[in-house]
Design a protein around this motif. Structure first.
Motif, short mmCIF file in Angstrom:
data_model
loop_
_atom_site.label_atom_id
_atom_site.label_comp_id
_atom_site.label_asym_id
_atom_site.label_seq_id
_atom_site.Cartn_x
_atom_site.Cartn_y
_atom_site.Cartn_z
N PHE A 1 4.06 3.87 -1.50
CA PHE A 1 4.39 4.26 -2.78
C PHE A 1 6.01 4.92 -2.78
O PHE A 1 6.33 5.35 -1.68
CB PHE A 1 3.48 5.07 -3.36
CG PHE A 1 3.24 6.71 -2.70
CD1 PHE A 1 4.39 7.67 -2.87
CD2 PHE A 1 2.34 6.84 -1.76
CE1 PHE A 1 4.10 8.97 -2.38
CE2 PHE A 1 2.31 8.11 -1.04
CZ PHE A 1 3.33 8.79 -1.44
N LEU B 1 4.13 8.72 -8.60
CA LEU B 1 3.92 7.67 -7.60
C LEU B 1 3.74 6.55 -8.02
O LEU B 1 2.89 5.97 -8.78
CB LEU B 1 2.62 8.14 -6.80
CG LEU B 1 2.76 9.21 -5.74
CD1 LEU B 1 2.92 10.51 -6.54
CD2 LEU B 1 1.36 9.46 -5.04
N PHE C 1 6.03 -2.98 -9.43
CA PHE C 1 4.83 -2.09 -8.87
C PHE C 1 3.74 -2.20 -9.65
O PHE C 1 3.53 -2.41 -10.97
CB PHE C 1 5.49 -0.45 -9.19
CG PHE C 1 6.24 -0.21 -8.10
CD1 PHE C 1 5.91 0.51 -6.96
CD2 PHE C 1 7.72 -0.20 -8.51
CE1 PHE C 1 6.94 0.75 -5.94
CE2 PHE C 1 8.74 0.00 -7.75
CZ PHE C 1 8.49 0.54 -6.36
N ARG D 1 3.08 2.73 -7.04
CA ARG D 1 2.38 2.33 -6.13
C ARG D 1 2.58 0.61 -5.87
O ARG D 1 2.69 -0.17 -6.76
CB ARG D 1 0.89 2.69 -5.91
CG ARG D 1 0.54 4.19 -5.99
CD ARG D 1 -0.87 4.23 -5.58
NE ARG D 1 -1.14 5.68 -5.35
CZ ARG D 1 -1.01 5.99 -4.23
NH1 ARG D 1 -0.77 5.46 -3.04
NH2 ARG D 1 -1.50 7.44 -4.16
N LYS D 2 2.50 0.23 -4.67
CA LYS D 2 2.79 -1.27 -4.34
C LYS D 2 1.60 -1.91 -3.81
O LYS D 2 1.13 -1.12 -2.83
CB LYS D 2 4.00 -1.39 -3.34
CG LYS D 2 4.20 -2.79 -2.90
CD LYS D 2 5.51 -2.90 -2.27
CE LYS D 2 5.68 -4.24 -1.69
NZ LYS D 2 7.08 -4.51 -0.58
N LYS D 3 1.18 -2.83 -4.17
CA LYS D 3 -0.23 -3.48 -3.85
C LYS D 3 0.01 -3.87 -2.23
O LYS D 3 1.13 -4.52 -1.94
CB LYS D 3 -0.65 -4.59 -4.46
CG LYS D 3 -1.42 -4.14 -5.99
CD LYS D 3 -1.94 -5.49 -6.51
CE LYS D 3 -2.68 -4.81 -7.93
NZ LYS D 3 -3.22 -6.26 -8.44
N GLY E 1 0.75 -1.25 -0.05
CA GLY E 1 -0.11 0.10 0.03
C GLY E 1 0.85 1.29 0.07
O GLY E 1 0.41 2.30 -0.32
N GLU F 1 0.82 6.87 -10.92
CA GLU F 1 0.10 8.03 -10.83
C GLU F 1 0.96 9.19 -10.83
O GLU F 1 2.17 9.17 -10.49
CB GLU F 1 -0.66 8.16 -9.64
CG GLU F 1 -1.75 7.04 -9.46
CD GLU F 1 -2.24 6.96 -7.90
OE1 GLU F 1 -2.35 8.24 -7.22
OE2 GLU F 1 -2.67 6.10 -7.29
#
Length: 286
Positions: free
Chosen positions: A172, A282, A226, A284-286, A170, A230
């Protein structure tokens, strides 16, 4: 001179710009642009200026952009943030002042810059060395930042993959880097008006080894695990390098006017057209 694409490994490319004898090329396979100048992977010379650091630039001029970042992305009351390539430590210092609930850590390859950060800025949480050798615990940071770092690194995958591992699910990775299509247009315009001048600022072919677009930054993010990318637009650095006096004030005014113009266009086109001089991404990582 290197002719191999740093993102996909292809050796097929075409020249986009030649800066004082150094070609900057675009890969014909993945469209990534890069300088053919062969720079060290971990170059430490950026902070070797023995005459002293320009604190008007590194501190005062960066205050607005740092405040903008904090307002947009540090809304949680607490968290943990890592600034990689933190230089003199002013971003880490700003976090500590503006968001005392956040734990901010800095890593910087230059021992001279770390000495300044520790002794002048009082930052004991800034450490020297290559972050991949830091031994930091995995999945321990909410946010990691790379301010004007990624364009200097010839082979970025090992760094980005390592930072991916340090992020909590969650979290980034924030990347700031020049927006290459806009910078290329600006460089060509300069040459058309004044010609190529020795020591002139164009695309910094010896320093900026990789030149990213939104698309190729997205490609790198995907290659490193990733889940999404964004883009945002932050306020510009409130200074114009190499200019002083009334010209500097005019330059800052024009820089801010350009920022507001590109921000308006970005929103009017539903974030599809980004003509800002800088990319803010950004990952993002899940």
């Amino acid at each position: 001179m290197n002719q191999t694409c740093y993102l996909c490994g292809s050796q097929k490319n075409k020249t986009l710009f030649v800066e004082n004898g150094i070609p900057i090329v675009r890969c014909l396979n993945c469209s990534h642009a890069f300088s053919t100048y062969e720079q060290e992977e971990h170059y430490e010379g950026y902070w070797d200026d023995e005459t002293g650091y320009d604190l008007d630039w590194w501190d005062v001029a960066h205050r607005e952009i740092y405040k903008d970042f904090i307002g947009k992305f540090l809304s949680a009351p607490k968290g943990k943030i890592l600034d990689v390539g933190c230089g003199l430590g002013f971003f880490v210092k700003t976090i500590g002042t503006a968001r005392p609930g956040w734990e901010a850590v800095g890593y910087e390859i230059s021992e001279k810059a770390v000495k300044f950060a520790r002794e002048k800025n009082g930052l004991k949480q800034v450490f020297p060395g290559i972050v991949q050798d830091s031994g930091l615990p995995k999945e321990s940071f909410d946010i990691i930042t790379l301010w004007d770092v990624i364009e200097h690194i010839p082979k970025p995958h090992s760094l980005i993959q390592y930072l991916f591992g340090l992020l909590k699910p969650g979290g980034f990775l924030f990347v700031q880097t020049p927006n290459f299509p806009v910078q290329l247009f600006k460089a060509k315009l300069k040459v058309a008006i004044k010609g190529m001048q020795e020591g002139g600022h164009y695309l910094e072919a010896k320093d900026h080894i990789n030149d990213y677009t939104e698309r190729t930054l997205g490609l790198l993010a995907e290659q490193c695990g990733f889940s999404s990318v964004e883009f945002s637009i932050l306020k510009p650095i409130a200074s114009v390098s190499g200019v002083s006096g009334p010209k500097a004030k005019l330059g800052i005014f024009l820089k801010k006017a350009f920022y507001y113009g590109t921000l308006m266009l970005w929103y009017l086109t539903f974030k599809q057209v980004n003509l800002n001089l800088t990319l803010f991404a950004l990952l993002r990582k899940k």
